[in-house]
Design a protein around this motif. Sequence first.
Motif, short mmCIF file in Angstrom:
data_model
loop_
_atom_site.label_atom_id
_atom_site.label_comp_id
_atom_site.label_asym_id
_atom_site.label_seq_id
_atom_site.Cartn_x
_atom_site.Cartn_y
_atom_site.Cartn_z
N ILE A 1 0.83 -1.22 0.11
CA ILE A 1 0.07 -0.02 -0.14
C ILE A 1 0.87 1.36 0.21
O ILE A 1 0.64 2.20 -0.89
CB ILE A 1 -0.99 0.10 1.25
CG1 ILE A 1 -2.14 -0.99 1.00
CG2 ILE A 1 -1.72 1.37 1.35
CD1 ILE A 1 -2.82 -1.15 2.25
N ASP A 2 2.12 1.28 0.81
CA ASP A 2 2.70 2.28 0.96
C ASP A 2 3.48 2.70 -0.52
O ASP A 2 3.50 3.95 -1.06
CB ASP A 2 4.00 2.04 1.89
CG ASP A 2 3.49 2.60 3.24
OD1 ASP A 2 2.26 2.75 3.44
OD2 ASP A 2 4.05 1.98 4.24
N GLU B 1 1.07 4.19 -2.88
CA GLU B 1 0.60 5.65 -2.29
C GLU B 1 1.70 6.39 -2.81
O GLU B 1 1.71 7.68 -3.29
CB GLU B 1 0.56 5.66 -0.77
CG GLU B 1 0.19 6.82 -0.42
CD GLU B 1 -1.31 7.40 -0.82
OE1 GLU B 1 -1.82 8.73 -0.51
OE2 GLU B 1 -2.28 6.42 -1.01
N GLY C 1 1.39 7.29 -6.29
CA GLY C 1 0.47 8.23 -6.46
C GLY C 1 0.91 9.81 -6.04
O GLY C 1 0.54 10.49 -6.90
N ARG D 1 -3.64 11.35 -8.05
CA ARG D 1 -3.39 10.48 -6.87
C ARG D 1 -4.45 9.41 -6.55
O ARG D 1 -4.36 8.37 -6.02
CB ARG D 1 -3.12 11.43 -5.57
CG ARG D 1 -1.81 12.04 -5.61
CD ARG D 1 -1.63 12.85 -4.34
NE ARG D 1 -1.56 12.26 -3.20
CZ ARG D 1 -0.88 12.68 -1.99
NH1 ARG D 1 -0.58 13.92 -1.89
NH2 ARG D 1 -0.67 11.94 -0.82
N GLU D 2 -5.80 10.07 -6.88
CA GLU D 2 -6.91 9.25 -6.72
C GLU D 2 -6.80 8.00 -7.52
O GLU D 2 -7.23 6.86 -7.47
CB GLU D 2 -8.16 9.94 -6.91
CG GLU D 2 -9.34 9.35 -6.58
CD GLU D 2 -9.69 8.75 -5.08
OE1 GLU D 2 -10.18 7.88 -4.78
OE2 GLU D 2 -8.90 9.64 -4.23
N ARG E 1 -4.92 5.15 -6.33
CA ARG E 1 -5.57 4.49 -5.33
C ARG E 1 -6.54 3.50 -5.85
O ARG E 1 -6.83 2.56 -5.19
CB ARG E 1 -6.23 5.40 -4.45
CG ARG E 1 -5.48 6.46 -3.57
CD ARG E 1 -6.03 7.26 -2.51
NE ARG E 1 -5.31 8.11 -1.98
CZ ARG E 1 -5.38 9.54 -2.21
NH1 ARG E 1 -6.18 9.90 -2.90
NH2 ARG E 1 -4.43 10.43 -1.48
N ARG F 1 -4.87 0.28 -5.05
CA ARG F 1 -5.38 -0.34 -3.65
C ARG F 1 -6.32 -1.09 -3.79
O ARG F 1 -6.77 -2.24 -3.20
CB ARG F 1 -5.22 0.79 -2.57
CG ARG F 1 -4.20 1.67 -2.60
CD ARG F 1 -4.00 2.46 -1.35
NE ARG F 1 -4.76 2.06 -0.35
CZ ARG F 1 -4.76 2.55 0.87
NH1 ARG F 1 -4.19 4.08 1.02
NH2 ARG F 1 -5.20 2.15 1.99
#
Length: 270
Positions: free
Chosen positions: A104-105, A108, A111, A235-236, A239, A242
């Motif tokens: 996840i990091d 992110e 992103g 950035r979205e 995600r 994710r």
Amino acid sequence: MWRNTGVLSRILHAIRDGGMLAAVPRGDPASSQTTKATLGVRELVFEGELAPGERVPEVGLAERLGVSRTPLRIALATLSHEGLLEPLSGGGFGVRAFTQGDVIDAIELRGVLEGTAARFAAERLSSRDELAPLQRAVDQLDPVVGQMDPEALVSFVSLNEEFHASLLELAKSPVLARALVNVNALPFASANALLSSYAYLPGSREILVVAQHHHRALIEAISDGHGARAEEIAREHARLARLNLDLMLDDHEALAKLHGGPLLRSVAGG
């Protein structure tokens, strides 16, 4: 659920060529042995033949890959720098075990960097003509998303890579480009890393429809010079990976078929 293994093999090749292996130098005869070793070790890790926590056997591996010890050691150091391996206290390297938080990091962080690229692109755009590569990729993606069969997914992987590469070029920042190459080398961090899972997951087309909406919104924000909006959209967009990760970890059958699934199985604890 799709069963065309030939098509899925092409999807995996497109992903490897476009994302996860992009940081490996190619075309230099002097480094061919190191490149061969780097690609070979990475493939063994992603296929689960070198498992998380396992020590990398240098002698046996050099013989298996057909390279000498020196280029293999350079390859292992490179993969350690990328984060796929880790140095051991007694010397040598082991395969790094990943947590869900690690993946996840990494997503992110991609992103954040792609968001910065989108903001730079909006702030540094000198002519709307520069948006042509992005617009071309998006226009070609429209029928692909509408069709979304196995053949279309192969095209989606290639066009998605083209879109993200064009976005980074518009940022006009070699420093940012180098940072993004390093992040994309991390397992499952690149924009295409989890795309082959759409061949197995139900409801995957809906995610790709949202991704295509993001693509168009990015072009609009960059064209209008709205840097903050472009950054947030990018950035979205990242995600979405994710969300895809969560779906993969909940579907053990799909996870077993994913290139790199053994690493994610350790994340899922199974």
